[in-house]
Scaffold this active site. Sequence first.
Site, short mmCIF file in Angstrom:
data_model
loop_
_atom_site.label_atom_id
_atom_site.label_comp_id
_atom_site.label_asym_id
_atom_site.label_seq_id
_atom_site.Cartn_x
_atom_site.Cartn_y
_atom_site.Cartn_z
CB SER A 131 40.61 86.66 20.82
OG SER A 131 40.09 88.16 21.18
N1 SAH Z 1 42.84 91.74 21.97
C1 SAH Z 1 42.08 92.06 23.56
C2 SAH Z 1 40.67 91.85 23.12
C3 SAH Z 1 40.12 92.51 23.41
S1 SAH Z 1 38.63 92.49 24.22
C4 SAH Z 1 43.52 91.28 24.65
O1 SAH Z 1 44.30 90.61 23.31
O2 SAH Z 1 43.43 90.43 25.47
C5 SAH Z 1 37.72 93.66 23.57
C6 SAH Z 1 38.54 95.19 23.84
O3 SAH Z 1 38.28 96.45 23.02
C7 SAH Z 1 37.87 95.22 25.80
O4 SAH Z 1 39.31 95.64 26.04
C8 SAH Z 1 36.99 96.66 25.56
O5 SAH Z 1 37.23 97.55 26.86
C9 SAH Z 1 37.48 97.33 23.83
N2 SAH Z 1 36.71 98.35 23.64
C10 SAH Z 1 35.17 98.16 23.59
N3 SAH Z 1 35.23 99.04 22.59
C11 SAH Z 1 36.03 100.17 22.33
C12 SAH Z 1 36.38 101.38 21.84
N4 SAH Z 1 34.87 101.86 21.13
N5 SAH Z 1 38.05 101.92 21.82
C13 SAH Z 1 38.48 101.33 22.72
N6 SAH Z 1 37.95 100.14 23.45
C14 SAH Z 1 37.12 99.49 23.44
#
Ligand code: SAH
Length: 219
Positions: A61
């Site tokens: 993000s």
């Molecule tokens: N917080 C992160 C940004 C994450 S992007 C950072 O600081 O870099 C969103 C993430 O959520 C992705 O890595 C994706 O794989 C994960 N994601 C999507 N659906 C999910 C689920 N049901 N459970 C756990 N992770 C999930």
Amino acid sequence: MNDAERGRSRMVELLQRQGISDSGVLDALRRVPRELFVPTVFRPHAHADRALPIEAGQTISQPFIVAYMTERLELSADHKVLEVGTGSGYQAAVLAMLCRRVYTMERSRVLLALARRRFEDLGLVDVISRLGDGWRGWSEQAPFDRIIVTAAAPELPPDLVGQLAENGRMVVPIGPEQGDQTLVLVTRNAGEFAQQRLLPVRFVPLVSHARTGRGAAPG
Ligand code: SAH
């Protein structure tokens, strides 16, 4: 100051101008080496206020959103926090500067392995991570004082609401994969839940086999 520190310092000044005022949050963003959480090719852009691609087709993000969500959580040093969507691990590292312990869940094995290596390299022993579907939360560790979801859920995940402690706060983007999403703040006081819409946002989708009952297990 080295180049990375200068970059982070400029990034934080920009966030202040955009209205982020919590000194703890600003300090956490100054301290966590964002440049180590992005793929090497994107390092030159690590401190720009934009989201960047990470492995597995996901994104880290933009700094403003990380700061804004962290600020809305109103963290204290004694809080136990759940993050859904570890991704690069950057948001978890920021949270770790401001609370007692971070539990973070990720569905991608590849991303989890990379994030874990970063937590280890940075000595972030208070970040506990696991592979799993965050739609269901982490019942063994519940309740949580704070919950942050960093992928957009089509609706408020009921299990996460149920894992929120008394006086708890949760920030979660809600909305369809390709449509208008809204960052929502859920609070719990005296057993009563309240919701407040904060900001229009754009997040990658929360992919949940548990919610839809179909789809392959994560790789
Ligand atoms: N917080 C992160 C940004 C994450 S992007 C950072 O600081 O870099 C969103 C993430 O959520 C992705 O890595 C994706 O794989 C994960 N994601 C999507 N659906 C999910 C689920 N049901 N459970 C756990 N992770 C999930």
